[in-house]
Motif scaffolding. Structure first.
Motif, mmCIF file in Angstrom:
data_model
loop_
_atom_site.group_PDB
_atom_site.id
_atom_site.type_symbol
_atom_site.label_atom_id
_atom_site.label_comp_id
_atom_site.label_asym_id
_atom_site.label_seq_id
_atom_site.Cartn_x
_atom_site.Cartn_y
_atom_site.Cartn_z
ATOM 1 N N GLU A 1 -16.517 -27.179 13.156
ATOM 2 C CA GLU A 1 -15.496 -27.830 12.350
ATOM 3 C C GLU A 1 -15.872 -27.661 10.884
ATOM 4 O OE1 GLU A 1 -13.106 -32.066 12.024
ATOM 5 O OE2 GLU A 1 -14.947 -31.979 13.188
ATOM 6 N N VAL A 2 -14.911 -27.254 10.082
ATOM 7 C CA VAL A 2 -15.124 -27.032 8.655
ATOM 8 C C VAL A 2 -14.229 -28.004 7.895
ATOM 9 C CG1 VAL A 2 -14.973 -25.341 6.787
ATOM 10 C CG2 VAL A 2 -15.592 -24.597 9.091
ATOM 11 N N LEU A 3 -14.822 -28.722 6.945
ATOM 12 C CA LEU A 3 -14.072 -29.621 6.079
ATOM 13 C C LEU A 3 -14.117 -29.062 4.661
ATOM 14 C CD1 LEU A 3 -15.600 -31.537 8.346
ATOM 15 C CD2 LEU A 3 -14.208 -33.223 7.183
ATOM 16 N N TYR A 4 -12.987 -29.087 3.974
ATOM 17 C CA TYR A 4 -12.898 -28.478 2.655
ATOM 18 C C TYR A 4 -11.952 -29.265 1.773
ATOM 19 C CZ TYR A 4 -9.553 -26.090 5.740
ATOM 20 O OH TYR A 4 -8.604 -25.810 6.704
ATOM 21 N N TRP A 5 -12.127 -29.099 0.463
ATOM 22 C CA TRP A 5 -11.351 -29.821 -0.532
ATOM 23 C C TRP A 5 -10.224 -28.929 -1.036
ATOM 24 C CZ3 TRP A 5 -11.212 -34.757 -1.556
ATOM 25 C CH2 TRP A 5 -10.591 -35.194 -2.727
ATOM 26 N N LEU A 6 -8.999 -29.331 -0.767
ATOM 27 C CA LEU A 6 -7.821 -28.543 -1.143
ATOM 28 C C LEU A 6 -7.495 -28.815 -2.613
ATOM 29 C CD1 LEU A 6 -6.037 -29.328 2.198
ATOM 30 C CD2 LEU A 6 -7.041 -27.129 1.528
ATOM 31 N N ASP A 7 -8.295 -28.219 -3.473
ATOM 32 C CA ASP A 7 -8.302 -28.528 -4.899
ATOM 33 C C ASP A 7 -7.029 -28.146 -5.639
ATOM 34 O OD1 ASP A 7 -9.200 -25.840 -4.395
ATOM 35 O OD2 ASP A 7 -10.003 -25.736 -6.419
ATOM 36 N N LYS A 8 -6.170 -27.351 -5.049
ATOM 37 C CA LYS A 8 -4.934 -26.943 -5.724
ATOM 38 C C LYS A 8 -3.742 -27.808 -5.306
ATOM 39 C CE LYS A 8 -6.777 -23.149 -7.556
ATOM 40 N NZ LYS A 8 -8.142 -23.514 -7.825
ATOM 41 N N SER A 9 -3.975 -28.800 -4.463
ATOM 42 C CA SER A 9 -2.875 -29.610 -3.922
ATOM 43 C C SER A 9 -2.570 -30.824 -4.786
ATOM 44 C CB SER A 9 -3.238 -30.104 -2.516
ATOM 45 O OG SER A 9 -3.333 -29.025 -1.632
ATOM 46 N N ARG A 10 -1.295 -31.155 -4.860
ATOM 47 C CA ARG A 10 -0.925 -32.393 -5.520
ATOM 48 C C ARG A 10 -1.306 -33.545 -4.606
ATOM 49 N NH1 ARG A 10 5.328 -32.538 -6.675
ATOM 50 N NH2 ARG A 10 4.797 -34.633 -7.293
ATOM 51 N N ARG A 11 -1.392 -34.758 -5.158
ATOM 52 C CA ARG A 11 -1.944 -35.875 -4.405
ATOM 53 C C ARG A 11 -1.055 -37.117 -4.422
ATOM 54 N NH1 ARG A 11 -8.164 -36.184 -6.230
ATOM 55 N NH2 ARG A 11 -8.178 -37.629 -4.500
ATOM 56 N N ASP A 12 0.192 -37.000 -4.869
ATOM 57 C CA ASP A 12 1.000 -38.188 -5.102
ATOM 58 C C ASP A 12 2.191 -38.373 -4.171
ATOM 59 O OD1 ASP A 12 2.344 -35.993 -6.107
ATOM 60 O OD2 ASP A 12 3.119 -37.043 -7.865
ATOM 61 N N LEU A 13 2.384 -37.531 -3.169
ATOM 62 C CA LEU A 13 3.560 -37.677 -2.313
ATOM 63 C C LEU A 13 3.282 -38.623 -1.147
ATOM 64 C CD1 LEU A 13 5.066 -34.063 -2.004
ATOM 65 C CD2 LEU A 13 5.576 -35.862 -3.647
ATOM 66 N N VAL A 14 4.217 -39.552 -0.908
ATOM 67 C CA VAL A 14 4.129 -40.418 0.269
ATOM 68 C C VAL A 14 5.122 -39.975 1.345
ATOM 69 C CG1 VAL A 14 3.191 -42.415 -0.909
ATOM 70 C CG2 VAL A 14 5.661 -42.159 -0.736
#
Length: 163
Positions: A73-86
């Protein structure tokens, strides 16, 4: 959706203050063939192209024993993604879903996770198949596939309890 101000029909964003409640220590960088989100697959496939998990040298010894697993299992940070949508509209058709009902990279804490095939390990670099992230994505963690993992520590009292 790369533009932080862009919303699809019926999507909903929230106002967020700066995130300051956690610190991650990236352990390396992911190398994939995808440089643009439009080209990146929605879900990785175990028969997909070979990709590399390039670990920082300080973490190389942490790989000892990982070669015993076919999948990890690989966990990674999607650094190009916006973070404000619900609420999100993945098909751009007006129908929305809650962020937590989707595997979208657009989330409050954009942590990606994939179960990948471990092809090999060469001098601190893991060769894998099954990723779905952009080239240069920060690597957060690597774990044996939980279905194939047998605990190495002695059992604890609560391990065998049935609710």
């Amino acid at each position: 959706m790369s533009d932080p101000g862009e919303l699809r029909p019926n999507e909903q964003a929230v106002e967020l203050g700066p995130a300051s409640d956690a610190t991650l220590r990236f352990i390396g960088t992911i190398r994939t063939p995808w440089r643009d989100r439009r080209d990146c697959p929605r879900q990785g496939r175990l028969d997909g192209p070979e990709c590399q998990l390039v670990l920082d040298p300080v973490w190389h010894d942490g790989l000892k024993g990982l070669e015993d697993y076919d999948t990890i299992e690989v966990l990674y940070w999607l650094d190009k993604s916006r973070r404000d949508l619900v609420r999100q509209n993945p098909k751009s058709d007006g129908q929305t879903f809650g962020t937590f009902a989707l595997r979208s990279p657009v989330r409050p804490n954009p942590i990606g996770t994939s179960i990948v095939k471990l092809v090999g390990i060469e001098e601190g670099t893991l060769i894998v198949r099954g990723l779905d992230c952009l080239d240069g994505t920060p690597l957060v963690d690597i774990k044996p596939d939980r279905c194939a993992f047998s605990p190495k520590a002695p059992p604890k009292t609560g391990d065998n309890q049935i609710p």
